[in-house]
Design a protein around this motif. Structure first.
Motif, PDB file in Angstrom:
ATOM      1  N   SER A   1      -6.654 -14.432  -2.038  1.00  0.00           N
ATOM      2  CA  SER A   1      -6.915 -13.013  -2.243  1.00  0.00           C
ATOM      3  C   SER A   1      -8.408 -12.745  -2.167  1.00  0.00           C
ATOM      4  O   SER A   1      -9.228 -13.654  -2.172  1.00  0.00           O
ATOM      5  N   LYS A   2      -8.712 -11.474  -2.130  1.00  0.00           N
ATOM      6  CA  LYS A   2     -10.119 -11.108  -1.998  1.00  0.00           C
ATOM      7  C   LYS A   2     -10.933 -11.561  -3.183  1.00  0.00           C
ATOM      8  O   LYS A   2     -12.099 -11.911  -3.057  1.00  0.00           O
ATOM      9  N   LYS A   3     -10.323 -11.527  -4.345  1.00  0.00           N
ATOM     10  CA  LYS A   3     -11.049 -11.953  -5.526  1.00  0.00           C
ATOM     11  C   LYS A   3     -11.192 -13.469  -5.567  1.00  0.00           C
ATOM     12  O   LYS A   3     -12.066 -13.996  -6.230  1.00  0.00           O
ATOM     13  N   GLY A   4     -10.300 -14.117  -4.943  1.00  0.00           N
ATOM     14  CA  GLY A   4     -10.374 -15.567  -4.921  1.00  0.00           C
ATOM     15  C   GLY A   4      -9.668 -16.227  -6.069  1.00  0.00           C
ATOM     16  O   GLY A   4      -9.661 -17.448  -6.197  1.00  0.00           O
ATOM     17  N   THR A   5      -9.040 -15.431  -6.920  1.00  0.00           N
ATOM     18  CA  THR A   5      -8.394 -16.035  -8.067  1.00  0.00           C
ATOM     19  C   THR A   5      -6.929 -16.299  -7.827  1.00  0.00           C
ATOM     20  O   THR A   5      -6.283 -16.992  -8.612  1.00  0.00           O
ATOM     21  N   GLU A   6      -6.381 -15.713  -6.777  1.00  0.00           N
ATOM     22  CA  GLU A   6      -4.987 -15.971  -6.496  1.00  0.00           C
ATOM     23  C   GLU A   6      -4.841 -16.463  -5.083  1.00  0.00           C
ATOM     24  O   GLU A   6      -5.695 -16.232  -4.232  1.00  0.00           O
ATOM     25  N   CYS A   7      -3.731 -17.115  -4.858  1.00  0.00           N
ATOM     26  CA  CYS A   7      -3.444 -17.501  -3.485  1.00  0.00           C
ATOM     27  C   CYS A   7      -1.969 -17.225  -3.220  1.00  0.00           C
ATOM     28  O   CYS A   7      -1.127 -17.321  -4.117  1.00  0.00           O
ATOM     29  N   LEU A   8      -1.708 -16.881  -1.995  1.00  0.00           N
ATOM     30  CA  LEU A   8      -0.369 -16.513  -1.579  1.00  0.00           C
ATOM     31  C   LEU A   8       0.197 -17.633  -0.720  1.00  0.00           C
ATOM     32  O   LEU A   8      -0.425 -18.046   0.253  1.00  0.00           O
ATOM     33  N   LEU A   9       1.354 -18.104  -1.084  1.00  0.00           N
ATOM     34  CA  LEU A   9       1.937 -19.218  -0.348  1.00  0.00           C
ATOM     35  C   LEU A   9       3.299 -18.819   0.185  1.00  0.00           C
ATOM     36  O   LEU A   9       4.080 -18.183  -0.513  1.00  0.00           O
TER      37      LEU A   9
ATOM     38  N   ARG B   1       4.217 -16.996   8.658  1.00  0.00           N
ATOM     39  CA  ARG B   1       3.025 -16.735   7.879  1.00  0.00           C
ATOM     40  C   ARG B   1       3.221 -15.495   7.031  1.00  0.00           C
ATOM     41  O   ARG B   1       3.954 -14.574   7.389  1.00  0.00           O
ATOM     42  N   SER B   2       2.479 -15.507   5.977  1.00  0.00           N
ATOM     43  CA  SER B   2       2.502 -14.330   5.127  1.00  0.00           C
ATOM     44  C   SER B   2       1.061 -13.922   4.882  1.00  0.00           C
ATOM     45  O   SER B   2       0.144 -14.713   5.042  1.00  0.00           O
ATOM     46  N   THR B   3       0.874 -12.699   4.535  1.00  0.00           N
ATOM     47  CA  THR B   3      -0.490 -12.235   4.360  1.00  0.00           C
ATOM     48  C   THR B   3      -0.515 -11.141   3.303  1.00  0.00           C
ATOM     49  O   THR B   3       0.499 -10.503   3.004  1.00  0.00           O
ATOM     50  N   LEU B   4      -1.673 -10.954   2.753  1.00  0.00           N
ATOM     51  CA  LEU B   4      -1.876  -9.865   1.805  1.00  0.00           C
ATOM     52  C   LEU B   4      -2.460  -8.688   2.544  1.00  0.00           C
ATOM     53  O   LEU B   4      -3.238  -8.850   3.484  1.00  0.00           O
ATOM     54  N   GLY B   5      -2.126  -7.538   2.125  1.00  0.00           N
ATOM     55  CA  GLY B   5      -2.650  -6.386   2.834  1.00  0.00           C
ATOM     56  C   GLY B   5      -2.903  -5.213   1.915  1.00  0.00           C
ATOM     57  O   GLY B   5      -2.544  -5.233   0.731  1.00  0.00           O
TER      58      GLY B   5
ATOM     59  N   VAL C   1      -0.145  -5.344  -1.158  1.00  0.00           N
ATOM     60  CA  VAL C   1       1.163  -5.652  -0.611  1.00  0.00           C
ATOM     61  C   VAL C   1       1.147  -7.058  -0.046  1.00  0.00           C
ATOM     62  O   VAL C   1       0.107  -7.611   0.302  1.00  0.00           O
ATOM     63  N   VAL C   2       2.350  -7.563   0.024  1.00  0.00           N
ATOM     64  CA  VAL C   2       2.526  -8.881   0.635  1.00  0.00           C
ATOM     65  C   VAL C   2       3.435  -8.685   1.821  1.00  0.00           C
ATOM     66  O   VAL C   2       4.516  -8.104   1.693  1.00  0.00           O
ATOM     67  N   VAL C   3       2.998  -9.135   2.962  1.00  0.00           N
ATOM     68  CA  VAL C   3       3.775  -8.993   4.183  1.00  0.00           C
ATOM     69  C   VAL C   3       4.070 -10.373   4.721  1.00  0.00           C
ATOM     70  O   VAL C   3       3.198 -11.239   4.753  1.00  0.00           O
ATOM     71  N   SER C   4       5.286 -10.545   5.139  1.00  0.00           N
ATOM     72  CA  SER C   4       5.605 -11.854   5.705  1.00  0.00           C
ATOM     73  C   SER C   4       6.622 -11.712   6.811  1.00  0.00           C
ATOM     74  O   SER C   4       7.487 -10.833   6.757  1.00  0.00           O
ATOM     75  N   GLY C   5       6.495 -12.555   7.800  1.00  0.00           N
ATOM     76  CA  GLY C   5       7.518 -12.609   8.827  1.00  0.00           C
ATOM     77  C   GLY C   5       8.671 -13.460   8.327  1.00  0.00           C
ATOM     78  O   GLY C   5       8.704 -13.878   7.171  1.00  0.00           O
TER      79      GLY C   5
ATOM     80  N   ALA D   1      -0.589 -10.125  10.738  1.00  0.00           N
ATOM     81  CA  ALA D   1      -2.002 -10.001  10.374  1.00  0.00           C
ATOM     82  C   ALA D   1      -2.264  -8.571   9.940  1.00  0.00           C
ATOM     83  O   ALA D   1      -1.760  -7.627  10.556  1.00  0.00           O
ATOM     84  N   PHE D   2      -2.996  -8.440   8.891  1.00  0.00           N
ATOM     85  CA  PHE D   2      -3.305  -7.126   8.364  1.00  0.00           C
ATOM     86  C   PHE D   2      -4.739  -6.783   8.692  1.00  0.00           C
ATOM     87  O   PHE D   2      -5.638  -7.584   8.509  1.00  0.00           O
ATOM     88  N   CYS D   3      -4.920  -5.607   9.136  1.00  0.00           N
ATOM     89  CA  CYS D   3      -6.280  -5.177   9.452  1.00  0.00           C
ATOM     90  C   CYS D   3      -7.017  -4.894   8.151  1.00  0.00           C
ATOM     91  O   CYS D   3      -6.473  -4.274   7.240  1.00  0.00           O
ATOM     92  N   LYS D   4      -8.248  -5.328   8.079  1.00  0.00           N
ATOM     93  CA  LYS D   4      -8.951  -5.215   6.812  1.00  0.00           C
ATOM     94  C   LYS D   4      -9.516  -3.826   6.594  1.00  0.00           C
ATOM     95  O   LYS D   4      -9.847  -3.436   5.474  1.00  0.00           O
ATOM     96  N   THR D   5      -9.668  -3.091   7.653  1.00  0.00           N
ATOM     97  CA  THR D   5     -10.373  -1.826   7.506  1.00  0.00           C
ATOM     98  C   THR D   5      -9.448  -0.623   7.567  1.00  0.00           C
ATOM     99  O   THR D   5      -9.755   0.428   7.035  1.00  0.00           O
ATOM    100  N   ARG D   6      -8.354  -0.799   8.235  1.00  0.00           N
ATOM    101  CA  ARG D   6      -7.482   0.365   8.377  1.00  0.00           C
ATOM    102  C   ARG D   6      -6.111   0.012   7.855  1.00  0.00           C
ATOM    103  O   ARG D   6      -5.808  -1.157   7.587  1.00  0.00           O
ATOM    104  N   LYS D   7      -5.328   0.999   7.791  1.00  0.00           N
ATOM    105  CA  LYS D   7      -3.943   0.735   7.397  1.00  0.00           C
ATOM    106  C   LYS D   7      -3.180   0.381   8.655  1.00  0.00           C
ATOM    107  O   LYS D   7      -2.479   1.206   9.249  1.00  0.00           O
ATOM    108  N   GLU D   8      -3.362  -0.812   8.979  1.00  0.00           N
ATOM    109  CA  GLU D   8      -2.772  -1.225  10.252  1.00  0.00           C
ATOM    110  C   GLU D   8      -2.460  -2.691  10.143  1.00  0.00           C
ATOM    111  O   GLU D   8      -3.180  -3.452   9.494  1.00  0.00           O
ATOM    112  N   TRP D   9      -1.363  -3.065  10.743  1.00  0.00           N
ATOM    113  CA  TRP D   9      -1.074  -4.487  10.737  1.00  0.00           C
ATOM    114  C   TRP D   9      -0.288  -4.790  12.003  1.00  0.00           C
ATOM    115  O   TRP D   9       0.205  -3.921  12.695  1.00  0.00           O
ATOM    116  N   ALA D  10      -0.237  -6.059  12.304  1.00  0.00           N
ATOM    117  CA  ALA D  10       0.398  -6.466  13.551  1.00  0.00           C
ATOM    118  C   ALA D  10       1.365  -7.611  13.260  1.00  0.00           C
ATOM    119  O   ALA D  10       1.140  -8.421  12.363  1.00  0.00           O
TER     120      ALA D  10
END
Lengths: 329, 694
Positions: free
Chosen positions: A204-212, A246-250, A255-259, A306-315
């Motif tokens: 995560s951005k804070k670095g205190t959590e990780c998503l697996l 893969r999964s990602t935070l967004g 939110v958590v997004v995963s395929g 993949a989640f875009c970091k700047t916009r509300k957009e993901w792919a």
């Protein structure tokens, strides 16, 4: 608190790949571009703005094509300066590319198996960390011309599927069911047993959590400080038992997004853990209601999101060779 | 131009004849040449006849002279067109060299006269120059008996060898010396720069001749040139030739100029113009002077057998006398040693001067008396030794030596046994038997009981082996009797039995002892593994078939015993993530890596170059991984501080350590060795019985 809004509308469709797209990477900075790597051994740079989903042009939005890999491209990562990216693949090599010239600057060999992931790390993106099927994590130096890795971590007893770098810590995930976090400051490696093969790790951005993501159809959010489980995300119909997904935070880590194995993309609320949306990648639409039981083919896998970091957009990248970019519409 | 006016020559008609118009007279002198049958008479000769051949019919002036290319045709190229290869056929049965046509080409065909002459010369046998004919001429040989044979001018083998090794004549033997070159004989030494390595100067050999003159050692007479007359005076025949090479001039063999080569050498040039050096053809040596020259007769190359041997006839009685006198010459009547023979006569040295004995001053008597020889017979050394009555001890006493420390066996044996020995051997001079007791340390109990064969085995090991047998498996499954004996042995060692382990019937004592050894070894091997080792291995178990179940159910596949799972794994599976699932290990990163991450390297980072292994890796194939051991140690040591490894506990200012400082190595002390022993609890937790035995 539910997220404000979630991008659910496909705004671009990037085609052209002839094999499963294994990885997507947004460019840094304004995230204008998307890099995709596929099993057809090529990497393509797209401008999603130029590839609306309705276009019928064969490769709309394609800016550049990078071919050098001898085997499928398994992962991509772009550096913060946006001028270089790293790609790894089945040919056991790690390539460092220059975006402008479309040439490889460095090619690192040394892994004994396919390289599952390669990410930039270190100060100023001065190293590349790669995780491989051979169970090792190697750190390569970008600045010097050493052909050998700076360091090799080989504690994993099975394939290392993912690696993520956060500040001075390298977090690796392996099929042996362990997540190892190497703290370079302390010289300490914290090993967390997960119990199931872990296929994806993100911090995560804070670095205190990780998503697996792990192969028990569960996505977990773990506390990095003490290894406790914060949240587990499951879904009825969410299947991830065989393939590397893969999964990602967004959305600012809300939110958590995963395929998944069967072509669905799930999005969960981070704090609550309930499923917010489900998407079918191949149909490019959100699916509501009950998901019918189908026989998912190999091509239906959504291996990368993949989640875009700047916009509300993901792919999302699918086994059919297409990348769908979802936005607010 | 001015030209001298000449009278015009008269025309031929105006020429007067000498004879005045008479019949022309031609004066003939000499005999007419015979008409030429052959030779060049200017007639037209066809090309093919114009070839030049020599007496053997071979063509001379081969193609190179005439502009063709087939040089070498005459010399076996084969034809004027060039070399035509001959089909070479040869087989095992049909050897080419054995064919009849093998003789069609002989080397002589290709040799011209020069070659033939050389070949002829080669055939002549010559002895080596130095071979002095056997037994010839007293004129040549010096006036001594045998050494004439050795007195050759030829180099000995030794000289040849060292010449091959780089020595040259008139050099000395040994290491090269560094000196200035003796360019002039006046002894001027040039500067150091001109020093080179030179061979050492040859030593002046001392000839071992008798000094008949009183001129001092190494004196050489002034006249060096004509040595021949001095030879007989100053040297005796005993000169070893290779020592004194400088004196005798070597008769050089003036080799006749090779008859087959061109030209004359400088030495052979007689200045005569008649000899054309480049003349092709054999050098015909005619005598150019009238009058026969006396040629010195060379000693015949062939040995004339028996030429120098003068047979001396020895009458029979003389020979008998000589052999009979042999025995008399020996002093003690014994035959001479092998390889030696008595000399029949004193060596004759004619040049030895005989000096009269010194004259004794009158009235002098000798201080020494002469023992009359007849009183004592001559005694050889051996006999003298045998007649002595001393033994080692008495001799030692005579010499005044101190008694050696040590006791003989007779100190220890009893009186009776000593007497028995004395009567048996007949030697009465044996020391007395004292019957002492053995020195300390000697165990009296020499009886080898059967108990001594039973090997020692620790009680714990035996108990453990028994325990293992109770739950699991015992060795010797195939031999139940042996197994029971094994169990009995274990019980004996464990303390629950007291009796001697029984010996199977038909087994010798040695075999039984060996079996017991085997049991002891098996007990050590098959004792149950404790703790961590146990988790590494599983023993196969056979499923106990219920009584009455049919045997068809037996399959070779047995259900593998479930591995004792990692507790972390189990906890994770259960979902209890937390301290149970988390563990920590240390690793060492390299300097460069830390630099890249802008992180201070830990103080004990090895100052190693770029590449590095991430974590400590035990190179030995331990059953227990080093890291696992570390894990356990860490778990014990860092109970209070899970995040900081032990070394961090000591230094509280680890973080601001500058990058360039690396660990100071103090040779004098080493904390790792000097520190006190870790608390027992640590050891017990690592090595002792754990609660997680299988």
């Amino acid at each position: 608190m539910p997220p404000l809004s979630f991008p659910t509308t496909p705004i671009a469709r990037l085609t052209g790949h002839s094999g499963i797209v294994h990885s997507i990477a947004y460019s840094s900075g304004s995230s204008q571009y998307i890099l995709t790597g596929s099993s057809d051994r090529t990497i393509r740079l797209f401008n999603p703005g130029k590839a609306p989903p309705t276009s019928t042009a064969p490769s709309a939005g394609l800016i550049n094509k990078y071919s050098a890999h001898g085997y499928e491209v398994l992962s991509l990562d772009v550096n913060t300066a946006n001028d270089r990216f790293v790609s790894t693949g089945g040919d056991k090599t790690v390539f460092l590319w220059d975006v402008q010239t479309a040439q490889t600057i460095k090619r690192w060999t040394g892994h004994a198996g396919r390289v599952n992931r390669g990410v930039f790390g270190g100060e100023d993106d001065s190293v590349v960390v790669s995780a491989s099927y051979d169970g090792t994590v190697k750190v390569w130096d970008v600045k010097s011309s050493h052909y050998k890795p700076l360091v090799t971590f080989d504690e994993a007893r099975d394939s290392v599927t993912d690696v993520c770098v956060f500040d001075a810590e390298i977090v690796t995930a392996s099929v042996d069911g362990r997540v190892r976090s190497y703290d370079l400051r302390m010289g300490l490696c914290s090993v967390d047993a997960i119990g199931y093969p872990v296929t994806s790790v993100g911090v995560s951005k804070k670095g205190t959590e990780c998503l697996l993501s792990s192969l028990d159809s569960t996505v977990r959010l773990m506390d990095r400080a003490d290894g406790t489980l914060l949240k587990a995300y499951r879904g009825e119909g969410f299947v991830n038992k065989e393939l590397k997904v893969r999964s990602t935070l967004g959305l600012n880590d809300s939110v958590v997004v995963s395929g998944s194995d069967d072509g669905m993309v799930y999005a969960w609320d981070l704090l609550e853990g309930d499923v917010l949306h489900r998407f079918r990648h191949s149909e490019m639409r959100e699916v509501t209601g009950k998901v019918g039981v189908e026989k998912p083919g190999k091509k239906d896998v959504v291996g990368a999101v993949a989640f875009c970091k700047t916009r509300k957009e993901w792919a999302s990248a699918g086994g059919d060779g297409n990348v769908v970019v979802w936005g607010m519409g | 131009m001015f030209k001298r006016q000449r009278a015009a020559s008269p025309s031929s008609a105006q020429k007067r004849s000498r004879t005045g118009g008479a019949a022309p007279q031609v004066i003939k002198l000499g005999t007419e040449l015979p008409p030429e049958d052959e030779g060049d008479d200017g007639a037209f000769v066809p090309v093919w006849k114009q070839t030049v051949t020599d007496e053997r019919g071979r063509r001379r002036l081969h193609g190179a002279f005439t502009g063709g290319f087939s040089a070498g045709y005459f010399n076996t190229v084969g034809s004027k067109e060039g070399w035509t290869p001959k089909a070479f056929v040869s087989s095992r049965s049909n050897r080419n060299k054995d064919q009849a046509k093998a003789g069609t080409q002989r080397p002589e065909d290709f040799m011209d006269d020069e070659d033939l002459a050389e070949a002829a010369e080669m055939r002549q046998l010559e002895t080596a120059q130095s071979f002095a004919a056997i037994g010839t001429g007293a004129a040549d040989a010096p006036n001594d008996d045998f050494f004439g044979l050795f007195k050759t001018e030829e180099d000995t083998i030794g000289v040849k060898i060292i010449q091959k090794m780089g020595w040259r004549r008139d050099q000395g033997i040994g290491r090269k010396v560094r000196r200035a070159a003796h360019l002039d004989d006046n002894g001027l030494n040039s500067s150091i720069k001109d020093r080179h390595l030179f061979a050492p100067t040859d030593t002046q050999s001392m000839s071992t001749f008798r000094q008949d003159q009183r001129k001092g050692l190494g004196f050489q007479s002034e006249s060096r040139l004509s040595r021949s007359e001095d030879d007989t005076e100053e040297k005796s025949s005993f000169v070893l030739p290779f020592l004194d090479r400088t004196d005798k001039p070597r008769p050089t063999k003036k080799s006749a100029p090779k008859q087959t080569s061109f030209g004359v050498g400088i030495l052979n040039d007689t200045g005569s113009d008649d000899e054309d050096p480049y003349e092709l053809g054999p050098k015909i040596k005619f005598n150019k002077t009238i009058g026969k020259e006396k040629k010195a007769k060379k000693p015949s190359k062939f040995a004339k057998a028996g030429a120098g041997v003068s047979h001396v006839v020895i009458p029979k009685k003389d020979s008998m006398r000589t052999t009979a006198s042999l025995s008399k010459l020996s002093l003690d009547g014994k035959a001479p040693l092998r390889g030696f023979a008595f000399a029949t006569e004193v060596m004759f040295q004619p040049n030895r001067p005989k000096f009269p004995p010194p004259s004794i001053p009158p009235g002098w008597t000798s201080a020494k008396g002469v023992t009359p020889e007849s009183q004592r017979g001559f005694q050889t050394v051996g006999d003298a030794a045998k007649s002595s009555a001393l033994d080692a001890k008495s001799r030692a006493a005579l010499l005044g030596e101190s008694q050696l420390p040590g006791k003989s066996i007779f100190n220890f044996i009893s009186k009776e046994s000593r007497d028995r020995i004395a009567t048996v051997t007949g030697k009465v001079n044996l020391p007395q038997g004292l019957g002492e007791s053995g020195p300390e340390g000697h165990s009296q109990d020499t009886h080898k009981t059967l108990w001594s064969f039973v090997p020692v085995l620790d009680k714990e090991i035996a108990a453990a082996a028994l325990a293992k047998g109770a739950t699991g498996w015992m060795p010797y499954a195939e031999d139940s009797a042996k197994r029971t004996r094994y169990v009995e042995f274990l019980e004996l060692r464990a303390g629950s039995r007291q009796a001697l382990p029984e010996r199977a019937s038909g087994m010798s004592v040695a075999d039984w002892a060996k079996e017991l050894e085997e049991f002891a070894h098996a007990a050590r091997v098959f004792k149950p593994t404790t703790g961590f080792m146990a988790s590494r291995f599983t023993s196969s178990t056979t499923s106990q078939s219920a009584p009455g179940s049919d045997r068809d159910d037996d399959t070779l596949l047995r259900a593998a015993k479930v591995k004792p799972t990692d507790p972390a794994e189990e906890a994770a599976k259960m979902g209890m993530y937390g301290p149970m699932t988390r563990s920590q290990i240390t690793f060492h990163s390299t300097r460069l890596l830390c630099k890249r991450f802008n992180v201070a390297p830990p103080p004990d980072v090895p100052f190693a170059p770029e590449t590095g292994k991430g974590t400590e890796k035990s190179t030995t194939e331990d059953a227990v991984n080093q890291t696992a051991m570390d894990e356990m140690k860490k778990a014990v040591l860092t109970r209070g501080l899970p995040d900081r490894p032990a070394w961090m506990n000591q230094t509280n200012v680890a973080v601001p350590v500058p990058e360039t400082a690396h660990a100071m190595v103090d040779v004098e002390k080493n904390d790792a060795l000097d520190k006190g022993r870790a608390p027992d609890e640590v050891f017990r937790s690592i090595f002792g019985d754990d609660d997680d035995s299988d």
